[in-house]
Scaffold this active site. Structure first.
Site, PDB file in Angstrom:
ATOM      1  N   HIS A  88      -5.929  16.841 -17.274  1.00  0.00           N
ATOM      2  CA  HIS A  88      -5.495  17.779 -16.233  1.00  0.00           C
ATOM      3  C   HIS A  88      -4.097  18.277 -16.563  1.00  0.00           C
ATOM      4  CE1 HIS A  88      -8.142  15.750 -12.880  1.00  0.00           C
ATOM      5  NE2 HIS A  88      -8.863  16.446 -13.731  1.00  0.00           N
TER       6      HIS A  88
ATOM      7  N   GLU B  13       4.201   9.562 -20.304  1.00  0.00           N
ATOM      8  CA  GLU B  13       4.944  10.019 -21.464  1.00  0.00           C
ATOM      9  C   GLU B  13       6.415   9.878 -21.041  1.00  0.00           C
ATOM     10  OE1 GLU B  13       4.862  13.879 -24.345  1.00  0.00           O
ATOM     11  OE2 GLU B  13       5.194  14.202 -22.211  1.00  0.00           O
TER      12      GLU B  13
ATOM     13  N   GLU C 165       4.544  14.037 -30.180  1.00  0.00           N
ATOM     14  CA  GLU C 165       4.339  15.482 -30.312  1.00  0.00           C
ATOM     15  C   GLU C 165       5.546  16.185 -30.923  1.00  0.00           C
ATOM     16  OE1 GLU C 165       3.488  16.809 -26.345  1.00  0.00           O
ATOM     17  OE2 GLU C 165       5.538  16.500 -25.644  1.00  0.00           O
TER      18      GLU C 165
END
Lengths: 713, 713
Positions: A414, A502, A508
């Site tokens: 989501h 996170e 990332e």
């Protein structure tokens, strides 16, 4: 074991004294808290083995349109309590946690306003927690915080590992500097982010890790951030005094409270051994016990994802390039031309399912499966996702059935695009959709500036949203891994379905230009103090241009370092983030990721120095398996450990995945060696780790047939 | 009848002309619209019978961080369309509405930015509607409004009936002044309100009613306010130019749009006969047809309420005085001492049910039935109500069963305390709770400043909330009567389950110090232009101190005026707001409230002058019953009407409820007389109305036996 003693309390009835003071020691006697009411102003101090940790620091709160709760106090009542219990977390670095503290409850009265305030201190062997409590009273009902004015006065110009204070991101690389250097380094510390709002040239975030010149490690954070604004710290860098700086709302207010009520706990973890900082359970202990009665549905898991290929730019979250803007009320994707780079296609997802199933992964995350990604962030768009409608090339039913047949659980995604109201409007339907389709866990995201405009990621109102989403998920028996949400403060004890966050600079960023090689030697001292991080380790291909020629990022880590992260970065949710084809290239190293546990009976912090290195050993929960991880900073180093965490008089097989001698995060990250040895609890290891490198060890009980030909370590 | 003609259109391809102009006439030829593109700036004018209504006025929008859409335009395309249809509203002042207009669609191109803008004008016989449209295009996707810059240049220093522009309330008494006097009167026009945020010394709200010295009546408003900020008007009082002033969000932005998209319609209703303003259906005609396919569950209704006794302070919404602040998560009302003044007790509610049933009312509203009212507003409290938990002295099941046995439908009350997120979080459960307990209609409230803090009652984000609540209610087949929500703009055509709004100064202010006696002669020209108002008329006891000795308010109205309001203040939802015991005292006058219809086949506007008087006759829907209402302003007056709205050659019985000769809103409000006459469509009436007075007439077909002894009017 649960023990509560209330000692006889002293009772003062408005006896004005100029200075009133009280001290309390930790159970082991090494920490001493001092409290002083000096001319009506409450202050506290903290020492560790006689060394100053917190110099005299003021306590209190400034209210909006009301007299402040800063001074003019008298002592009304004092209570001392002791507490000692052992509790079992649903998941964790250990299966039994001791919660042992001495408590001092100081009831203050402000005669000029006839208001009461309680300051509650809990002194543990590893640090201090304290909070403000507002008892029910006729002269204090609802009130607005202008600022919390809690001081943390440092005893020197300590070394600090800090990220810039910010209302909208935590995704910065850490800066290592003296406190006095923060101001000069602030500008370079604030690197670009999709959402960011800094507030002060000396403002930093918690958990803040520091080291003093006389060898103390000090960590400042908070616990149980519930219905309150997130605390930052602002440094008076003349006097080296940090003061709490709460996150404001759209009009600059810092919190809306009512009595009875309380602030979160402010924590000071301290030791002269950095390993004790990692071993501290203060943050969890200051949170309430689990409110989820039946937690059998909460299961630590290892997963893969159709994700890294989008992060690197090899594929896209969105389906079509046809539209500059879309409206979910009217768009018909069947008329859109696919852009040919969409990651979440049925075929690609099935490829990942095959790989995950073959290698025994519990779950598979797929991002970009649902409509709306064409203009998903940066536009302050309210209705950006509906969380239930797949793209035309993502056959949800087929994928669901295929995953089930292969024994892989699908993980929902989501992305809210920080459109918080839109998410709440869809939450029940979205959660129900998950349950209807066999999804039991969820990664949520809050990328971009918060809607409603003016709010930000860490204000009380939005903190309440994250909490709402977690509690509602518990109703549906859904596990949540929230990204870009506020950094955790141990709330995972109370709501263990919050299996990860996170809330820091994750893997990332290795595809967004890279992170510092020693980043992972700092995170366990900072971000992880509050709870598990979905760091998404396991990158084997460091040259991102091989995935996407337009992306020149480099993953600043060796492959062995990536393996070690599964041990050093504690999380009950661990991803193997790289692409199947990269794992297939290094299938022997991949074995460690397949083997490593995600839930633990016990952890041993073997070596630790923030920014430099850390080595952790852990025993898998309910299994005779041990795993060791070492991550190393910018310089190569020899790690020295003993295996005395193993049971005595037994023989074990250790598989050691190490940097090769010539390994280097930048030049030669994929140089690793794998060796197997027989070990016992007397064994010692002296192991080289490369810059940005490390090693990982898996240890199993030796059965005779398997040990043939193995030499002792 | 549905007819759409597209005339041959002109096509210009970037032909630069200094001035390009175009005109269009209304179907009856009385209005003429002029459009001019002058040096790249779009302007428009409007005349009525050759008299200026709108002098040359600029059109355009200012964007944030993007070049504006104000100038630099060239004509790209022009289309003319005609439209004529008759549609049937679900409820209304008439059962058939004609939507007849000439349309001009002007496609502008801004070559410097390669962006397109369409301005669409619809010219009706009774006025003008126009809006901005943003077609899908590559150079305009998402954008933020800094301000809409639509001008309405007045041709003189008109008389205006205005309330102060405000982002958080519409609940002001109207001020009647010249435009040039607004600035000087602003301070006194801004009376106290629980929430209020004014923005300009010459800012006023729409619908704004004006009268020119040459006898024109001009009304400025908007239609179809969907996903856009509410428009106010700011006056340049040197040049008498109004300009649109949108309601900002927390950071001052005025709207977040994307292409394709459009603004609401800006409307100019105009006539030389004030009655035509009341008869105009422009606002509905500019809204989309109903989106509710089966509207059989939407039923106009007359209701009573356990409400006025709380408004006057005779009883309380809250149950206990024990707590300065409560927390619904932890409060246990069974431990609380009742304050003895709680209105919504089972016994009291049953008393109202008995009375409502005896007198044939459809429904009963009960406020203060649910927990949380102890500290319900003014505290920026997030979780203020749960909308499903009754107070311990409100036996929901018993009341539900009792009401059902008596044929009375219970009406739900949801006070949100403007905590919008909290309401949305509970909305599904609250609506389901209604259906489970037999409630089909709902009064909602938004008292106090909006949460999230920084937003306000009329910004785009909150406008979207009201719309969300209406549309979700439609899913549950629930009718909504929203108080303190944004004033309506004809959206009730599209969502006819929005059966009423307050959104103006309602009867409650008669218990908060009083409203001006002529207030109700202005509201139909202003607030009601957008849709029905739940004005809650029917107060028979004007001396509020008789209900509550501590409240010295006086209801500035005669009793006959109160009766007339059921006709003059159109609403498909009408309350009889006073207490049963007051109706019992004047049971003959109460008969009119019992008889009067709430839905209509046709309406005749017999007399009208804003601020002075209005007289309306209406035929009950599907019945041979007519009702007439006259309300009068500050001075006594003789009303002269004919009954030519009746069918010819028939005999009717008219029951006339009038002010007695000596009646006066302040000194003698309860002096009324009731007379019965035989009337025909040739009859005339010359009737005295007192200051703040009026009269009401009910007319039924005469059956011989009933006419005995009646004389002709």
């Amino acid at each position: 074991m649960r023990l509560r003693l209330t000692l006889p309390f002293l009772f003062f009835l408005f006896i004005p004294v100029l200075v009133w003071s009280q001290t309390m020691k930790s159970p082991n006697g090494l920490l001493e808290l001092g409290f002083e009411l000096n001319q009506g102003v409450p202050t506290y101090t903290l020492t560790y083995k006689g060394k100053p940790v917190i110099l005299p620091s003021k306590l209190g709160l400034e209210l909006k349109n009301k007299p402040s709760l800063l001074d003019g106090f008298e002592i009304f009542e004092l209570k001392h309590n002791n507490f000692d219990e052992i509790w079992a977390p649903v998941w964790g670095e250990e299966s039994q946690i001791r919660n042992h503290y001495h408590e001092m409850e100081i009831h203050l009265e402000q005669p000029s306003t006839s208001r009461n305030l309680i300051i509650r201190f809990r002194l543990f062997d590893d640090g201090l927690g304290f909070r403000y409590e507002f008892p029910a009273q006729s002269n204090l009902a609802h009130f607005v915080l202008k600022e919390e004015r809690t001081q943390f006065a440092m005893a020197g110009d300590h070394l600090a590992f800090w990220i810039a204070g910010d209302y909208d991101t935590q995704e910065y690389d850490y800066t290592e500097s003296r406190l006095s250097e923060i101001r000069g380094l602030m500008e370079s510390a604030i690197t670009g982010n999709i959402s960011q709002t800094s507030f002060s040239p000396t403002g930093v975030q918690t958990a803040l890790m520091m080291k003093t010149d006389d060898g103390l490690y000090i960590n400042l954070h908070e616990a149980a951030l519930i219905n309150y604004s997130t605390m930052h710290l602002n440094l008076d860098d003349k006097n080296m005094i940090f003061e709490s700086w709460l996150t404001p709302d759209a009009i600059g207010d810092k919190g809306y409270l009512q009595a009875p009520g309380q602030s979160p706990w402010r924590t000071v973890i301290v030791s002269d051994d950095a390993r004790e900082i990692l071993a501290s359970r203060i943050t969890y202990n200051l949170n309430e016990p689990s409110k989820i009665k039946d937690s059998s549905w909460i299961k630590p898991m290892k997963y893969m994802g159709v994700w890294w290929e989008m992060i690197t730019g090899k594929s896209t979250w969105h389906y079509t390039d046809d539209y500059a803007a879309i409206d979910l009320n009217s768009i018909d994707y069947s008329n859109a031309r696919p852009n040919g780079k969409h990651g979440a296609t049925t075929a690609n997802v099935k490829r990942y399912i095959d790989f995950a199933a073959e290698h025994g992964f519990d779950g598979l995350l797929v991002e970009g499966w649902n409509v709306g990604w064409e203009d998903w962030f940066g536009n302050f768009k309210d209705y950006v996702f509906d969380f239930v409608t797949p793209y035309p090339d993502f056959d949800l039913v087929e994928i669901r059935q295929y995953a089930k047949s292969k024994g892989v659980e699908m993980i929902m995604h989501h992305e809210t695009s920080a459109s918080v109201r839109n998410y709440e409007r869809h939450l029940d339907l979205a959660y129900q959709f998950m349950k209807d389709n066999g999804y039991n866990s969820l990664k949520s995201g809050y990328v971009g500036y918060i809607l409603p405009i003016g709010e930000n990621h860490y204000s009380q109102w939005i903190v309440n949203h994250y909490q709402y989403a977690i509690e509602k998920a518990a109703d549906y028996q859904i596990m949540v891994n929230a990204h870009e949400a506020v950094r955790p403060t141990g709330v995972g004890r109370t709501w263990p379905n919050l299996i990860a966050n996170e809330s820091a600079r994750g893997t990332e960023y290795q595809a967004f230009g890279g992170s510092k090689p020693n980043h992972v030697t700092i995170l366990p001292f900072t971000r992880l103090i509050g709870g598990p991080m979905d760091y998404t380790p396991g990158i084997f291909e460091m040259d991102i241009s091989k995935l996407n020629p337009e992306n020149n990022s480099w993953v600043n880590s060796t492959l062995a370092n990536q393996l070690a992260l599964y041990v050093t970065m504690y999380s009950p949710l661990q991803m193997a983030a790289d692409l199947p084809e990269h794992y297939e290239k290094f299938i022997d190293a991949f074995q460690f990721i397949k083997d490593v546990a995600v839930d633990w009976d016990k952890s041993w912090y073997l070596e630790a120095e923030p920014g430099k290195y850390l080595t952790i050993a852990r025993k898998a929960k309910g299994k005779k398996e041990w795993y060791v991880g070492n991550v190393n900073g910018n310089e190569s180093r020899l790690s020295n450990i003993t295996f005395d965490f193993l049971e005595p008089n037994k023989s074990y097989i250790a598989t050691i995945y190490t940097d090769a001698k010539e390994a280097h995060y930048r030049n030669n990250p994929q140089a690793y060696t794998i060796k197997r040895f027989l070990v016992s609890n007397k064994s010692k290891l002296s192991q080289f780790s490369a810059p940005g490198g490390g090693y990982a060890i898996s240890i199993t009980e030796a059965d005779k047939s398997a040990t043939k030909g193995l030499r002792k370590l």
